[in-house]
Design a protein around this motif. Structure first.
Motif, mmCIF file in Angstrom:
data_model
loop_
_atom_site.group_PDB
_atom_site.id
_atom_site.type_symbol
_atom_site.label_atom_id
_atom_site.label_comp_id
_atom_site.label_asym_id
_atom_site.label_seq_id
_atom_site.Cartn_x
_atom_site.Cartn_y
_atom_site.Cartn_z
ATOM 1 N N VAL A 1 0.852 -1.393 -0.001
ATOM 2 C CA VAL A 1 0.005 -0.128 -0.184
ATOM 3 C C VAL A 1 0.925 1.268 0.062
ATOM 4 C CG1 VAL A 1 -2.106 -1.095 0.929
ATOM 5 C CG2 VAL A 1 -0.301 0.074 2.421
ATOM 6 N N ASP A 2 2.271 1.239 0.185
ATOM 7 C CA ASP A 2 2.994 2.257 0.341
ATOM 8 C C ASP A 2 4.380 2.156 -0.214
ATOM 9 O OD1 ASP A 2 3.259 5.075 1.144
ATOM 10 O OD2 ASP A 2 4.524 4.470 2.683
ATOM 11 N N ALA A 3 5.224 1.431 0.368
ATOM 12 C CA ALA A 3 6.576 1.629 0.295
ATOM 13 C C ALA A 3 7.118 1.195 -1.279
ATOM 14 C CB ALA A 3 7.275 0.618 1.217
ATOM 15 N N GLY B 1 8.488 5.493 -6.123
ATOM 16 C CA GLY B 1 9.535 5.522 -6.616
ATOM 17 C C GLY B 1 10.735 6.089 -5.420
ATOM 18 N N LYS B 2 10.309 6.160 -4.100
ATOM 19 C CA LYS B 2 11.398 6.491 -3.241
ATOM 20 C C LYS B 2 12.061 5.262 -2.979
ATOM 21 C CE LYS B 2 9.312 10.410 -0.739
ATOM 22 N NZ LYS B 2 8.881 10.875 0.510
ATOM 23 N N THR B 3 13.496 5.350 -3.043
ATOM 24 C CA THR B 3 14.283 4.398 -2.676
ATOM 25 C C THR B 3 15.472 4.894 -1.549
ATOM 26 O OG1 THR B 3 16.162 4.813 -4.073
ATOM 27 C CG2 THR B 3 14.270 3.557 -5.047
ATOM 28 N N LEU C 1 -4.793 6.342 -4.460
ATOM 29 C CA LEU C 1 -4.616 7.615 -3.523
ATOM 30 C C LEU C 1 -3.070 7.959 -3.918
ATOM 31 C CD1 LEU C 1 -5.496 10.011 -1.600
ATOM 32 C CD2 LEU C 1 -4.762 8.348 0.104
ATOM 33 N N LYS C 2 -2.083 6.967 -3.472
ATOM 34 C CA LYS C 2 -0.773 7.192 -3.548
ATOM 35 C C LYS C 2 -0.393 7.498 -4.981
ATOM 36 C CE LYS C 2 3.755 6.369 -2.161
ATOM 37 N NZ LYS C 2 4.645 5.608 -1.153
ATOM 38 N N ALA C 3 -1.003 6.793 -6.006
ATOM 39 C CA ALA C 3 -0.648 7.047 -7.207
ATOM 40 C C ALA C 3 -1.160 8.649 -7.831
ATOM 41 C CB ALA C 3 -1.435 6.079 -8.286
ATOM 42 N N PRO D 1 2.129 18.429 -2.494
ATOM 43 C CA PRO D 1 1.126 17.485 -1.941
ATOM 44 C C PRO D 1 1.851 16.234 -1.658
ATOM 45 C CG PRO D 1 0.746 18.194 -4.331
ATOM 46 C CD PRO D 1 2.042 19.075 -3.898
ATOM 47 N N ARG D 2 2.899 15.709 -1.792
ATOM 48 C CA ARG D 2 3.339 14.492 -1.534
ATOM 49 C C ARG D 2 3.591 14.372 0.004
ATOM 50 N NH1 ARG D 2 7.178 10.153 -4.702
ATOM 51 N NH2 ARG D 2 6.902 8.574 -3.041
ATOM 52 N N HIS D 3 3.620 15.479 0.588
ATOM 53 C CA HIS D 3 3.738 15.429 1.961
ATOM 54 C C HIS D 3 2.500 15.011 2.749
ATOM 55 C CE1 HIS D 3 7.181 18.028 1.652
ATOM 56 N NE2 HIS D 3 6.556 19.315 1.679
ATOM 57 N N LEU D 4 1.491 15.026 2.131
ATOM 58 C CA LEU D 4 0.180 14.517 2.646
ATOM 59 C C LEU D 4 0.205 13.159 2.923
ATOM 60 C CD1 LEU D 4 -2.935 15.843 0.162
ATOM 61 C CD2 LEU D 4 -1.824 16.715 2.378
ATOM 62 N N LEU D 5 1.148 12.359 2.376
ATOM 63 C CA LEU D 5 1.296 10.950 2.725
ATOM 64 C C LEU D 5 2.035 10.592 4.389
ATOM 65 C CD1 LEU D 5 2.431 9.600 -0.965
ATOM 66 C CD2 LEU D 5 0.540 9.227 0.278
ATOM 67 N N ASN D 6 2.356 11.754 4.327
ATOM 68 C CA ASN D 6 3.170 11.781 5.958
ATOM 69 C C ASN D 6 2.310 12.173 7.003
ATOM 70 O OD1 ASN D 6 5.568 10.677 5.451
ATOM 71 N ND2 ASN D 6 6.818 12.619 5.148
ATOM 72 N N TYR D 7 0.932 12.039 6.408
ATOM 73 C CA TYR D 7 -0.040 12.227 7.693
ATOM 74 C C TYR D 7 0.274 11.064 8.968
ATOM 75 C CZ TYR D 7 -4.566 13.929 9.554
ATOM 76 O OH TYR D 7 -5.353 14.566 10.168
HETATM 77 N N1 GLY Z 1 5.895 6.812 1.935
HETATM 78 C C1 GLY Z 1 5.607 8.181 1.661
HETATM 79 C C2 GLY Z 1 6.066 8.379 0.186
HETATM 80 O O1 GLY Z 1 6.286 7.595 -0.747
HETATM 81 O O2 GLY Z 1 6.108 9.624 -0.006
#
Ligand code: GLY
Length: 342
Positions: free
Chosen positions: A130-132, A136-138, A206-208, A220-226
């Motif tokens: 669902v997230d990691a 594309g964050k590595t 949602l993440k996409a 907006p990607r900051h939102l994922l850090n809720y």
């Molecule tokens: N796990 C948060 C992000 O991918 O930005």
């Protein structure tokens, strides 16, 4: 009847890619590898003796181990040496199969090897699905902290196979559900009543959407850090006894209370934070023994805290990053949080 496989597209122009979700999604791997015209593959798997994903081309299998301890630059170096040993070129492919620590580490190795080689992720934990693995964050860890060395490297595809979740231990479910719970407040409400496939599909969708709008975390990607500012601090304060998702769940409850204290939301919405988190069977209290002052010191180290204390908070315009929240307000809300007494 064939299993239902859903598709979500991460829309990033020439770096766009599909995420396939469903039981048996792993079986799309050979077609995807063929679509990349790859002649061979290295499959890095953290699944021990369990079935190795079949890329449909000659492959070398490299065993890996999930966990923060092996998420290091040394592991990235070993992986790259394995790629050299197999003669992997930029027109081949790397496949990762494991939890979020494996997809993070293998993703970084793929980003660096020959200055970038295609990678396909097969995440095997709920958290990674669902997230990691999406977005594309590595990164790998340094002794000084988590995820301090990394880059953005989008995969060519992500295959979220629900069959991998069949053997998931209870703590791993909690780990993933913490991330699903926080979706309620950032654009994907009411997932708690849905079947698992729908929960994963909605979280990935949602993440996409968010990643497509802000690949490099400039807005907006900051939102994922809720829920993550306190969540990260709780992980460190408990020496990682509290899993990431469990810590994010408590951080989400705290974020609701802080937003209430700042007058951004009403009492009903504050209470909704605790009830949503609890509906996933997750704890809503601070763990016993962690001190508010220590948590504040750790939150000041958060990568997003470029100036004062920063939190993603709910409000009249929805969730947004709020900078420079006064420390005494944060301390007061932490003091008022319910505590878990063993
Ligand atoms: N796990 C948060 C992000 O991918 O930005």
């Amino acid at each position: 009847m064939p299993n239902e496989i859903r598709r979500v597209d991460v829309d990033l122009a020439e770096r766009s890619y599909p995420v396939y979700i469903g039981s048996g999604a792993r079986n799309t791997l050979p077609a995807l590898v063929a679509g990349l015209d790859a002649a061979k593959a290295v499959v890095v798997t953290a699944r021990g003796d369990a079935e190795v994903p079949d890329p449909g081309v000659p492959c070398k299998v490299v065993p890996a181990r999930d966990g923060e301890k092996t998420k290091t630059l040394a592991t990235v170096g070993e992986l790259c040496r394995g790629f050299v040993d197999f003669g992997l070129t930029r027109s081949d492919v790397v496949v990762s199969c494991g939890g979020g620590t494996t997809t993070d580490t293998v993703g970084l190795a793929a980003a660096l090897y020959h200055r970038g080689i295609p990678v396909i992720h097969l995440p095997t934990s709920l958290l990674a699905q669902v997230d990691a693995s999406v977005g594309g964050k590595t990164a790998v860890n340094l002794p000084e902290g988590k995820n301090l060395v990394g880059t953005y490297w989008q995969p060519s595809a992500v295959l979220c196979d629900l069959d991998y979740l069949d053997t998931l231990p209870e703590s791993e479910w909690r780990n993933g559900y913490g991330e699903i719970a926080r979706c309620h407040f950032i654009g994907a409400p009411d997932l708690n009543e849905l079947p698992l496939l729908d929960q994963i599909f909605a979280s990935v969708s949602l993440k996409a959407r968010i990643v497509s709008a802000d690949e490099r975390d400039a807005g907006p990607r900051h939102l994922l850090n809720y829920g993550h500012t306190l969540g990260h601090a709780l992980e460190r304060a408990t020496d990682f006894a509290l899993r990431h998702g469990e810590a994010v769940a408590v951080g989400t409850v705290f974020a609701g209370r802080l937003a209430g204290e700042l007058g951004r939301i009403g009492t009903g919405r504050v209470a909704e934070h605790a009830s949503v988190v609890a509906s996933y069977g997750l704890a809503t209290e601070l763990p016993a023994g962690v001190r508010g002052g220590d948590l504040i010191a750790l939150m000041r180290l958060d990568k997003k805290a470029t100036t004062g204390l920063s939190f993603v908070l709910d409000g009249p315009r929805g969730a947004e990053l709020v900078r420079d929240v006064p420390e005494h307000v944060v301390a007061g809300v932490l003091d008022a949080m319910p505590r878990h007494w063993d």
